[in-house]
Design an enzyme around this catalytic site. Structure first.
Site, short mmCIF file in Angstrom:
data_model
loop_
_atom_site.label_atom_id
_atom_site.label_comp_id
_atom_site.label_asym_id
_atom_site.label_seq_id
_atom_site.Cartn_x
_atom_site.Cartn_y
_atom_site.Cartn_z
N PRO A 148 49.00 39.00 29.07
CG PRO A 148 51.11 39.67 29.35
CD PRO A 148 50.15 38.24 29.32
CD GLU A 161 59.69 34.79 26.43
OE1 GLU A 161 58.85 35.57 25.97
OE2 GLU A 161 60.70 35.10 27.00
NE ARG A 174 35.19 43.77 46.56
CZ ARG A 174 35.27 44.49 47.65
NH1 ARG A 174 35.80 43.99 48.67
NH2 ARG A 174 34.56 45.49 47.83
CG ASP A 199 33.54 48.40 46.05
OD1 ASP A 199 33.67 49.14 47.01
OD2 ASP A 199 33.46 47.13 46.08
#
Ligand SMILES: C[S@@+](CC[C@H](N)C(=O)[O-])C[C@H]1O[C@@H](n2cnc3c(N)ncnc32)[C@H](O)[C@@H]1O
Length: 230
Positions: free
Chosen positions: A92, A119, A157, A172
């Site tokens: 993150p 963590e 893709r 897209d």
């Protein structure tokens, strides 16, 4: 392209690899996709992959030794030059994932995706391996497996031959700093909701103009910052 995923839960990837575009790309030899159990690179009797954090505090931290051993062995086994390899730690705290970033990564021949748990991963892993950190969004998941699936799917893709019709990737969302236009299929009328007349007209030039306009209008309404950054 070869994609190696390092995880303590390789079984999570089995079904993901078996369906749709990922499965077809594997069958056609466009991508070589594997999920590896990090425990394979542990050296102790308990196959330990985590330990308590220096400095105290809650949770566990993933140990550096098995992670580095995994990345180094996978790199060596690939036989691919390091200049064509990207090592990615899902985190993150990483760079937010975007379609331009996926496009950049799709030029690599070997991508190693490392999924954290607990963590997170000992910070020295990034320095020791030259990994880049990628986040799939500003929220916290319990593990890097789903983020690794996201990156792998978005990458595959874009590989030549992966999509039945490569033109679909060109239209897209985000490919051109705009969102995709809306799509409709039969029936033309559903509970009073009608498909836009132009799409039934057979006039391909008019359809193209309508689609371009709607893509722009919707982008302006929903994601105006995409237009500003282009
Ligand atoms: C519970 S999270 C650790 C969160 C970490 N303590 C923090 O707040 O930044 C465990 C693992 O899930 C993965 N993860 C969670 N959220 C993610 C996200 N938004 N993007 C990428 N990976 C994520 C990472 O691999 C991370 O090491």
């Amino acid at each position: 392209m070869r994609i190696d995923i390092v995880t303590i839960f390789p079984e999570m990837f089995r079904d993901v690899f078996e369906f749709g575009i990922l499965s077809r790309a594997r069958d056609r030899g466009i991508v070589d996709l594997s999920a590896h159990d990090l425990r394979k690179w542990t050296t102790d009797r308990h196959r330990t992959t985590d330990d308590s954090p220096y400095g105290g505090g809650p949770g566990m931290v993933m140990k550096i030794e098995p992670l580095v051993a995994a990345v180094e062995e996978l790199a060596a086994k690939s036989g691919i030059d390091s200049s064509k390899r990207r090592i990615i730690l899902l985190s993150p705290r990483g760079e937010p994932l975007s379609q331009p970033k996926i496009r950049l990564l799709s030029a690599a021949e070997h991508v190693v995706l490392v999924s954290g748990r607990y963590e997170g991963v000992d910070e020295r892993f990034v320095v020791a391996t030259g990994a880049e950190e990628i986040s799939i969004g500003d929220y916290v998941l319990s593990g890097g497996e789903i983020p690794a699936m996201v990156v792998a799917d978005a990458l595959v893709r874009l590989l030549p031959g992966a999509l039945a019709d490569p033109a679909s990737a060109q239209h897209d969302s985000f490919s051109d700093s705009v969102l995709d236009h809306p799509h409709y299929t039969r029936p033309a009328l559903f509970r009073g909701l009608r498909v836009p007349e132009v799409l039934l007209s057979g006039d391909h030039a008019a359809v193209d103009v309508w689609r371009e306009q709607r893509a722009l209008e919707d982008t302006r309404a929903r994601r105006p910052e995409l237009l500003q950054s282009s």
